[in-house]
Design a protein around this motif. Structure first.
Motif, mmCIF file in Angstrom:
data_model
loop_
_atom_site.group_PDB
_atom_site.id
_atom_site.type_symbol
_atom_site.label_atom_id
_atom_site.label_comp_id
_atom_site.label_asym_id
_atom_site.label_seq_id
_atom_site.Cartn_x
_atom_site.Cartn_y
_atom_site.Cartn_z
ATOM 1 N N ASP A 269 0.825 -1.211 0.000
ATOM 2 C CA ASP A 269 0.000 0.000 0.000
ATOM 3 C C ASP A 269 0.859 1.260 0.000
ATOM 4 N N HIS A 323 2.384 7.580 3.910
ATOM 5 C CA HIS A 323 1.206 6.922 3.318
ATOM 6 C C HIS A 323 -0.015 7.083 4.214
ATOM 7 N N ARG A 328 -2.966 8.611 2.020
ATOM 8 C CA ARG A 328 -4.303 8.039 2.168
ATOM 9 C C ARG A 328 -5.364 9.111 2.413
ATOM 10 N N ARG A 332 -8.588 9.984 -0.082
ATOM 11 C CA ARG A 332 -9.982 10.011 0.388
ATOM 12 C C ARG A 332 -10.625 11.354 0.073
#
Length: 349
Positions: A269, A323, A328, A332
């Motif tokens: 990720d 991250h 992240r 979003r």
């Protein structure tokens, strides 16, 4: 994301980190040549990118605008943040930047994902040096987005012919112009490998699980056993083994779901963050070790190992933090659908 591909993303990003580890170790005094095969992690990423673009858009129509938006949201914000941080460091503390110089067009091109010659290195690399791969990614996205306007069966042939034509043009009439030299590189054929693998994964015959291990093993051995390869043969010497690795992983995934391994999944990720920030982290750790080495009770191999472990560990930790706290939340925020505006009542504007 398929778990096997998450593992490959993690491994590919670590390969690139280890490749770039050579520079700080050499500043620390390492004389032995540093292995160059870690750079092949980029080739795995290119094949993966082609695969994912075909699989995630297969059967979609009228999707070009959404595709471009999603790709820009996924790639640009974090890259621009890291580029801005690199530029600030270059302008405010140039003594900390070992191979950088502010040049207007190079800075502009870095933000626009366009190839420009590095003012110090002379290579077609942006301010954030690993970002040269993103210039190829963005060009491939441009081509694939246009291909999405075509019927499904014509997309892969159209993009394949376009990229192959550019590569042949570069071979037949090589030139020094940065745009021409960059976009006629045969390395872009690795995206085509990924597209073809995606079509096989969706429509092709099943391959025995044992062959998955064989393909992955042979692919990694071929990648890691070679030294530096010239640009004109990179697509063959690293691209084909990279495709073998990806096919092997997918063969295993097809036959039996690959179990999720928490640490590798997290690193997969965070692989984009790791790819972008590792250069600055490795450089910083290397400079700390250069300054502290006279006081450390370490010499020779022990010093290099300590620096390597610290630098790679720091790069992983920083990338995971970036991250979780930056990448992240940005994704979003920028992926949220805004509620449609209500029509104004009559008589009001």
């Amino acid at each position: 994301m398929l778990e096997s591909l998450q593992v490959l993303r993690a491994l590919a990003s670590l390969m690139v980190v280890v490749f770039h580890l050579g520079a700080p170790l050499q500043r620390l005094g390492l004389i032995a040549p540093w292995p160059q095969s870690g750079a092949a992690g980029v080739d795995i990423f290119f094949v993966l990118s082609g695969f994912l673009m075909l699989v995630t858009t297969y059967g979609r129509t009228g999707y070009t605008a959404s595709f471009y938006h999603k790709r820009l949201v996924r790639i640009a914000p974090l890259y621009w943040i890291v580029t801005t941080a690199s530029l600030a460091l270059l302008l405010l503390a140039p003594q900390l930047v070992k191979s950088g110089r502010a040049e207007t067009w190079h800075i502009i091109a870095s933000y626009l994902f366009l190839p420009a010659r590095h003012p110090v290195l002379g290579t077609l690399e942006p301010l954030v040096v690993p970002g040269w791969t993103l210039n190829y990614e963005m060009f491939f996205y441009l081509l694939w987005g246009m291909a999405l306007l075509l019927p499904q069966r014509q997309r892969l042939p159209a993009v394949s012919l376009a990229i192959a034509g550019l590569a042949l043009l570069g071979i037949a009439a090589p030139g020094d112009n940065p745009f021409f030299a960059f976009y006629t590189s045969p390395i872009m054929l690795e995206f085509v490998f990924g597209l073809a693998i995606g079509l096989w994964y969706l429509k092709g015959p099943t391959i025995g699980r044992g062959w998955g291990w064989v393909l992955m093993g042979c692919g990694f051995v071929s990648l890691l056993s070679q030294g530096d390869v010239p640009p004109e043969t990179r697509m063959l010497r690293w691209g084909i083994p990279a495709a073998m690795v990806v096919v092997g992983a997918l063969v295993l995934e097809r036959s039996r779901p690959v179990p999720r391994v928490g640490l590798l999944a997290l690193l997969g990720d965070a692989s984009y963050s790791l790819y972008l920030v590792h250069g600055m982290v490795l450089s910083a750790v290397g400079q700390v070790f250069v300054r502290l080495s006279p006081q450390l009770a370490l010499q020779g191999p022990a010093l290099y190992i300590a620096c390597a472990v610290t630098a790679v560990g720091a790069a992983i930790v920083v990338s995971v933090v970036v991250h979780l706290l930056v990448e992240r939340p940005l994704l979003r925020l920028m992926s949220e659908k805004r509620p449609a505006r209500k029509a104004a009542p009559e008589g009001r504007s």
